[in-house]
Write a protein that holds these residues in place. Structure first.
Motif, short mmCIF file in Angstrom:
data_model
loop_
_atom_site.label_atom_id
_atom_site.label_comp_id
_atom_site.label_asym_id
_atom_site.label_seq_id
_atom_site.Cartn_x
_atom_site.Cartn_y
_atom_site.Cartn_z
N ASP A 102 -6.23 -10.55 25.72
CA ASP A 102 -4.76 -10.63 25.69
C ASP A 102 -4.12 -9.92 26.87
O ASP A 102 -2.91 -9.85 26.98
N PHE A 103 -4.98 -9.35 27.77
CA PHE A 103 -4.43 -8.67 28.94
C PHE A 103 -5.47 -8.67 30.06
O PHE A 103 -6.65 -8.42 29.83
N LEU A 104 -5.00 -8.95 31.28
CA LEU A 104 -5.78 -8.81 32.50
C LEU A 104 -4.94 -8.08 33.51
O LEU A 104 -3.74 -8.36 33.66
N ASN A 105 -5.53 -7.11 34.23
CA ASN A 105 -4.75 -6.42 35.26
C ASN A 105 -4.58 -7.33 36.48
O ASN A 105 -5.20 -8.40 36.58
N GLU A 106 -3.78 -6.88 37.40
CA GLU A 106 -3.44 -7.71 38.55
C GLU A 106 -4.66 -8.10 39.38
O GLU A 106 -4.79 -9.25 39.79
N PRO A 107 -5.61 -7.18 39.68
CA PRO A 107 -6.80 -7.61 40.43
C PRO A 107 -7.59 -8.71 39.71
O PRO A 107 -8.13 -9.61 40.35
N ALA A 108 -7.65 -8.65 38.35
CA ALA A 108 -8.37 -9.68 37.61
C ALA A 108 -7.65 -11.02 37.68
O ALA A 108 -8.27 -12.07 37.84
N VAL A 117 -8.99 -1.49 16.76
CA VAL A 117 -7.70 -2.15 16.96
C VAL A 117 -7.65 -2.87 18.30
O VAL A 117 -6.91 -3.84 18.46
N LYS A 118 -8.43 -2.40 19.27
CA LYS A 118 -8.45 -3.04 20.59
C LYS A 118 -9.83 -2.84 21.22
O LYS A 118 -10.57 -1.91 20.88
N TRP A 119 -10.12 -3.74 22.15
CA TRP A 119 -11.28 -3.59 23.02
C TRP A 119 -10.78 -3.45 24.45
O TRP A 119 -10.01 -4.28 24.94
N TYR A 120 -11.19 -2.37 25.12
CA TYR A 120 -10.84 -2.17 26.52
C TYR A 120 -12.12 -2.31 27.35
O TYR A 120 -13.19 -1.83 26.95
N GLY A 121 -11.96 -2.94 28.49
CA GLY A 121 -13.14 -3.14 29.31
C GLY A 121 -12.83 -3.26 30.77
O GLY A 121 -11.67 -3.31 31.19
N GLN A 152 -2.41 -17.51 30.69
CA GLN A 152 -3.63 -18.31 30.67
C GLN A 152 -4.87 -17.46 30.36
O GLN A 152 -5.98 -17.99 30.33
N ALA A 153 -4.69 -16.17 30.15
CA ALA A 153 -5.83 -15.27 29.98
C ALA A 153 -6.65 -15.64 28.75
O ALA A 153 -7.89 -15.62 28.77
N GLU A 154 -5.99 -15.97 27.64
CA GLU A 154 -6.71 -16.23 26.40
C GLU A 154 -7.66 -17.40 26.52
O GLU A 154 -8.80 -17.34 26.06
N THR A 155 -7.23 -18.48 27.17
CA THR A 155 -8.06 -19.69 27.26
C THR A 155 -8.78 -19.79 28.60
O THR A 155 -9.88 -20.35 28.68
N GLY A 156 -8.19 -19.27 29.65
CA GLY A 156 -8.78 -19.43 30.98
C GLY A 156 -9.86 -18.42 31.31
O GLY A 156 -10.79 -18.71 32.08
N TRP A 157 -9.76 -17.23 30.74
CA TRP A 157 -10.76 -16.17 31.04
C TRP A 157 -12.18 -16.57 30.63
O TRP A 157 -13.09 -16.47 31.45
N PRO A 158 -12.44 -17.10 29.42
CA PRO A 158 -13.81 -17.50 29.09
C PRO A 158 -14.32 -18.65 29.95
O PRO A 158 -15.51 -18.73 30.27
N THR A 196 -10.80 -2.41 40.29
CA THR A 196 -11.71 -2.94 39.29
C THR A 196 -10.96 -3.89 38.38
O THR A 196 -9.78 -3.68 38.10
N LEU A 197 -11.65 -4.95 37.93
CA LEU A 197 -11.02 -5.90 37.01
C LEU A 197 -10.98 -5.26 35.64
O LEU A 197 -12.02 -4.95 35.05
N VAL A 198 -9.76 -5.05 35.11
CA VAL A 198 -9.58 -4.40 33.81
C VAL A 198 -9.04 -5.44 32.84
O VAL A 198 -8.17 -6.24 33.19
N TRP A 199 -9.55 -5.44 31.62
CA TRP A 199 -9.09 -6.40 30.61
C TRP A 199 -8.98 -5.72 29.26
O TRP A 199 -9.52 -4.64 29.04
N ARG A 200 -8.28 -6.39 28.37
CA ARG A 200 -8.11 -5.90 27.01
C ARG A 200 -8.20 -7.09 26.06
O ARG A 200 -7.76 -8.20 26.39
N ALA A 201 -8.81 -6.86 24.89
CA ALA A 201 -8.95 -7.92 23.90
C ALA A 201 -8.64 -7.36 22.53
O ALA A 201 -8.70 -6.14 22.28
N GLY A 202 -8.29 -8.27 21.62
CA GLY A 202 -8.03 -7.87 20.26
C GLY A 202 -9.30 -7.59 19.50
O GLY A 202 -10.42 -7.71 20.04
N PRO A 203 -9.20 -7.20 18.22
CA PRO A 203 -10.40 -6.88 17.43
C PRO A 203 -11.36 -8.06 17.34
O PRO A 203 -12.57 -7.87 17.23
N GLU A 204 -10.87 -9.31 17.38
CA GLU A 204 -11.72 -10.49 17.29
C GLU A 204 -12.32 -10.85 18.64
O GLU A 204 -13.10 -11.80 18.73
N GLY A 205 -11.96 -10.13 19.71
CA GLY A 205 -12.57 -10.36 21.01
C GLY A 205 -11.84 -11.31 21.91
O GLY A 205 -12.34 -11.64 22.99
N VAL A 206 -10.63 -11.78 21.54
CA VAL A 206 -9.86 -12.71 22.36
C VAL A 206 -9.05 -11.91 23.37
O VAL A 206 -8.29 -11.01 22.99
#
Length: 908
Positions: free
Chosen positions: A439-445, A517-521, A455-461, A427-437
């Motif tokens: 800052d982490f993508l797992n290897e499948p993502a 403090v974090k958003w996990y998804g 490139q996750a911060e700018t390339g993911w959206p 599964t594609l797993v990601w993490r973002a800061g409190p503002e929703g940006v």
């Protein structure tokens, strides 16, 4: 309400009434004077004045009438002054002749009498009218009283119905019992049933019957009130609980009468039973969940209630003191006990709930953790009088929580191992800061999107589909603002440029202060699910298109078999959908009374929840014309198997039914025509029939004469006479058989198929047409098969076919002069083992232009023919499952042949 009296203004003397008296007398004088002058009539002043007095007395009363009498006397006196009989100006007003005085006195007395009579009559009329008004008012008051009484009875009846309470009265001496409508309803009997004690005892449950009889016996003998509950056994097998209360009264004769009420308490009994069961379930639930309930009296500072589960929870004996708090307090750890003592007064003061965790020391040395919750009960003065709450054994939860915390600590220490797990799940797993940006993508993502971690911060959206980006950002912003778990769907671009649908879910992680403090998804590929949804919508649309374009209509009924939904297609047959919604099919149909058995079976299928197909019934359209409907349906159920109703289709088959009726009428007409044809043919065969009958009759006469001669011998030859008598019987039977066959052909009967030997049918026909063959110089050659299998057919109709074919052959050879006229009739079996009969002539044959029309109705080559013979023959043969054909011979003439199937038993 009293009606207003239109004459009330004339009850007391009034100046208007006196003015009317003056004007009435004046008017009478003027009218009398005008009549005498203009009309030259006999003076009528007396009559006019009399009318004026009557009018004033009736309208004004006695006072104005007396004034009018005085004025009338003066006027009459003036009228008698010479010159008399006129109201012209007179000089000597008081000069009256002596003979006129009696007249004047008599007139005055008459006027006074009339005034008094009319006034009295007027007063009596007013009194009568007033009495009538008062009577009418009394009647209306009585009607209002009766209406109020009826309304009160209606309210009482409705109240009894709502409260399931009926009333009754019982006269012990006469045995008469009176029931209210609700009492009849409680005992489930109609009002035609006469209430008796015997009927009550019959309805009483057998187990309660003896007790009820004892109570009734004691009440009737001692005149004592009674109040008891018992059960009724209903006719449908159900049991009803009732509560009967009665009060005894003693009448003037000293006998007892009872007035009482009976209440259906079945629901209360059922509720009581459910309550006891609920209490049992609650106790069992508390035992299984290690939960106990309690109630604490604030003023008495003691427990007033503890459930049984509280004792094993505190490792105490349940047979001990159920109120004392000391054993429970001794089990609680001292430091936890002080905390509870400080917590409870604060909850009392603040009137709020409280929750507390404490530890209990068990007798085996172990420790149990308990979570307690209390809720305050406040009285009308606003004071806390009680706390009610629960004790829950949370030992296992606490241990699990501690283990979980230790595991979490272990996971935090093993971040590398956690990252490995995250990178290996599909599964594609990601993490973002409190503002929703991000800052982490797992290897499948990273692999799926082709991005690197920096490139996750700018390339993911930017990896989202352009059409989904705006909506995705709006939903993501809403989720972050609410600070709760949420999800959204959007298309994500793969590294090769292909977009696929994903389900994105986000979960916030908070610190001890509750701040995010974090958003996990995660992002789950739902492309296949989306494709399935699209296919499902297309399938639903396809079905909807089919339903909207089909000539049939769809319907749906509820569990009570009443229509809940129906498509608009039904309006095409003249039935408004809204008019049949809420009705059952048997409420719409017009043939329920005419076909009760069909509807009984149909309703039985509904009650058994069975599917049905091609059920035909008749309805009536809005225009009043009959409509025939063929309906099919199947029951449907919910996930639990509960019956929800029926779904099905309806088809207008009016045209088909009418076509069947028309076809039936056509068959009836064909049968009529076939009968006419047979009778006509018999007319043509009259000579042959007469010959066939005369032959056995002549033989009968000859044999009878021979019998007489044998008997007239000097020594009667009895053997010869017997032999002649037997011949007479045989010839008589032969004549009777000929007549029977003729009558069968002439008789109008329905088709009756029986097992037949076709050769015997042919031989019977040959006998009937023998004379026609002889008259037309036609020789008959029979080539009948020795044995033929049996067929199933109607003897008379098959005889008609063979007669028509033989007569057509005879008539076809009528013009033949240069060769012998020979008719050949054959029978046998064809290659398919079916039985056939053929008639071959050597006549003029069949022309090519007539061959295709030979069996058409009303087509004929004879000047005197109707063109129906061969058409009827073909209908008869086809009705027997066979086929009639015609062909030209190699030589002169034609051959007609019909083929019939074998009887089922012979075909096996």
């Amino acid at each position: 309400m009293i009606k207003p009296d239109l004459h009330q203004g004339w009850k007391k003397p009034h100046w208007i009434a006196y003015a009317m008296a003056v004007l009435s007398v004046l008017a009478a004088i003027i009218i009398a004077e005008l009549m005498s002058r203009l009309l030259h009539a006999e003076p009528s002043a007396l009559l006019m004045l009399l009318c004026a007095i009557i009018l004033v007395a009736w309208l004004g009363g006695l006072g104005p009438a007396l004034l009018a009498v005085a004025l009338a006397l003066l006027a009459f006196h003036y009228y008698l002054v010479p010159p008399i009989n006129t109201f012209a100006w007179k000089h000597n007003v008081f000069a009256v002749a002596a003979p006129q005085l009696p007249r004047l006195v008599l007139f005055g007395v008459a006027l006074l009498f009339i005034a008094f009579v009319i006034s009295a009559q007027r007063k009596a009329t007013e009194n009568l009218r007033r009495a009538s008004d008062e009577l009418q008012a009394a009647i209306e008051d009585q009607k209002r009283t009766e209406t109020a009484l009826l309304r009160s009875e209606m309210y009482l009846t409705e109240a009894q119905r709502l409260s399931r309470t009926g009333s009754f009265g019982w006269n012990v001496a006469s045995g008469e019992i009176i029931w209210s409508e609700q009492t009849f309803r409680i005992f489930q009997c109609d009002r035609a049933t006469k209430p008796t004690l015997q009927f009550v005892f019959q309805r009483t449950h057998p187990d309660d019957r003896a007790a009820v009889q004892d109570i009734v016996q004691q009440a009737s003998s001692k005149g004592s009130d009674f109040d008891h509950e018992y059960r009724l056994a209903m006719p449908d097998g159900s049991v009803k609980y009732v509560h009967a209360v009665a009060r005894a009264e003693r009448d003037a004769s000293g006998s007892f009468k009872f007035v009482g009420a009976i209440t259906d308490v079945t629901a209360a009994k059922e509720a009581e039973r459910k309550l006891r069961r609920s209490e049992t379930y609650l106790a069992e639930t508390q035992r299984l969940s290690h939960t106990s309930s309690w109630a604490w009296d604030v003023r008495r500072r003691e427990f007033v209630y503890r459930s049984l589960e509280a004792y094993p929870l505190f490792d105490l004996d349940s047979d001990g003191d159920t109120v004392s708090t000391q054993p429970f307090e001794e089990r609680v750890f001292p430091e936890d006990r002080r905390r509870i003592i400080e917590l409870v007064p604060r909850a009392i003061r603040d009137k709020t709930d409280f929750e507390v965790d404490f530890r209990v020391a068990l007798s085996d040395g172990s420790t149990k953790r308990i979570h307690s919750v209390g809720h305050p009960v406040v009285n009308s003065d606003g004071d806390v009088v009680e706390f009610i709450g629960t004790h829950v054994d949370v030992t296992e939860q606490c241990e699990a929580k501690e283990k979980l915390q230790r595991a979490f600590d272990e996971i935090k220490k093993s971040e590398d191992r956690l990252r490995l797990v995250i990178d290996t799940i599909p599964t594609l797993v990601w993490r973002a800061g409190p503002e929703g940006v991000p800052d982490f993508l797992n290897e499948p993502a990273l692999y799926y999107t082709g991005l690197s971690l920096d490139q996750a911060e700018t390339g993911w959206p930017r990896a989202f589909h352009p059409d989904d980006k705006k909506g995705m950002l709006q939903k993501w912003t809403a989720i972050r603002e609410t600070g709760t778990r949420g999800g959204l769907e959007a298309r994500l671009r793969r590294f090769d440029g292909e977009y696929r649908w994903f389900l994105f879910e986000a979960e916030p992680l908070r610190d001890e202060a509750g701040n995010i403090v974090k958003w996990y998804g995660s992002a789950t590929d739902i492309e296949d699910l989306k494709q399935t949804e699209v296919a499902l919508r297309e399938s639903q649309q396809r079905f909807r298109d089919y339903a909207e374009t089909a000539s049939d209509w769809l319907w749906e009924t509820g569990p009570d078999h009443r229509v809940t939904r129906i498509s608009e297609h039904v309006s095409a047959i003249g039935i408004v959908p809204s008019h049949i919604t809420g009705l059952a099919r048997w409420d719409i149909a017009a043939d329920v009374d005419s076909e009760p058995e069909k509807w009984r079976q149909h309703r039985a299928m509904h009650d058994a929840h069975q599917p049905f197909r091609d059920f035909v019934y008749r309805a009536v359209s809005a225009s009043g014309s009959p409509v025939y409907v063929r309906s099919s349906g199947k029951p449907f159920f919910d996930a639990s198997g509960n019956f929800l109703g029926y779904r099905g289709t309806g088809t207008d088959i009016t045209a088909t039914i009418r076509a069947d009726h028309a076809e039936e009428a056509l068959r009836s007409a064909q049968a009529e025509l076939a009968h006419v044809t047979r009778v006509t043919t018999l007319g043509e065969l009259t000579t042959s029939i007469a010959h066939e009958v005369n032959q056995p009759l002549a033989a009968v006469i000859a044999n009878a004469e021979a019998c007489l001669r044998w008997l007239d011998h000097e020594t009667p030859n009895l053997a010869g006479a017997r032999r002649s008598a037997e011949w007479v019987i045989d010839d008589g039977n032969r004549a009777s058989e000929v007549i029977r066959r003729v009558r069968a052909l002439a008789k109008k009967t329905d088709i009756e198929k029986v097992s037949l030997d076709l050769n015997s049918v042919v031989k019977e026909v040959i006998t009937l047409v023998q004379r026609e063959l002889s008259n037309h110089s036609v020789s008959l050659r029979k080539e009948l098969a020795p044995t033929l299998p049996m067929i199933l057919g109607d003897r008379v109709q098959l005889q008609q076919v063979i007669i028509n074919l033989m007569m057509n052959g005879i008539e076809a050879m009528e013009p033949v002069r240069d060769r012998p006229r020979e008719l050949v009739i054959r029978s046998g079996q064809d290659e398919t083992r079916r039985v056939f009969v053929s008639v071959t002539d050597c006549g003029v044959g069949i022309s090519a232009e007539n061959a295709s029309r030979l069996f058409n109705a009303f087509f004929t080559t004879k000047s005197s023919g109707l063109g129906m013979g061969l058409s009827i023959c073909r209908s008869i043969v086809e009705a027997h499952g066979g086929r009639l054909s015609a062909c030209c011979n190699e030589g002169p003439g034609a051959t007609f042949q019909f083929v019939l199937p074998l009887h089922q038993e012979d075909a096996l």
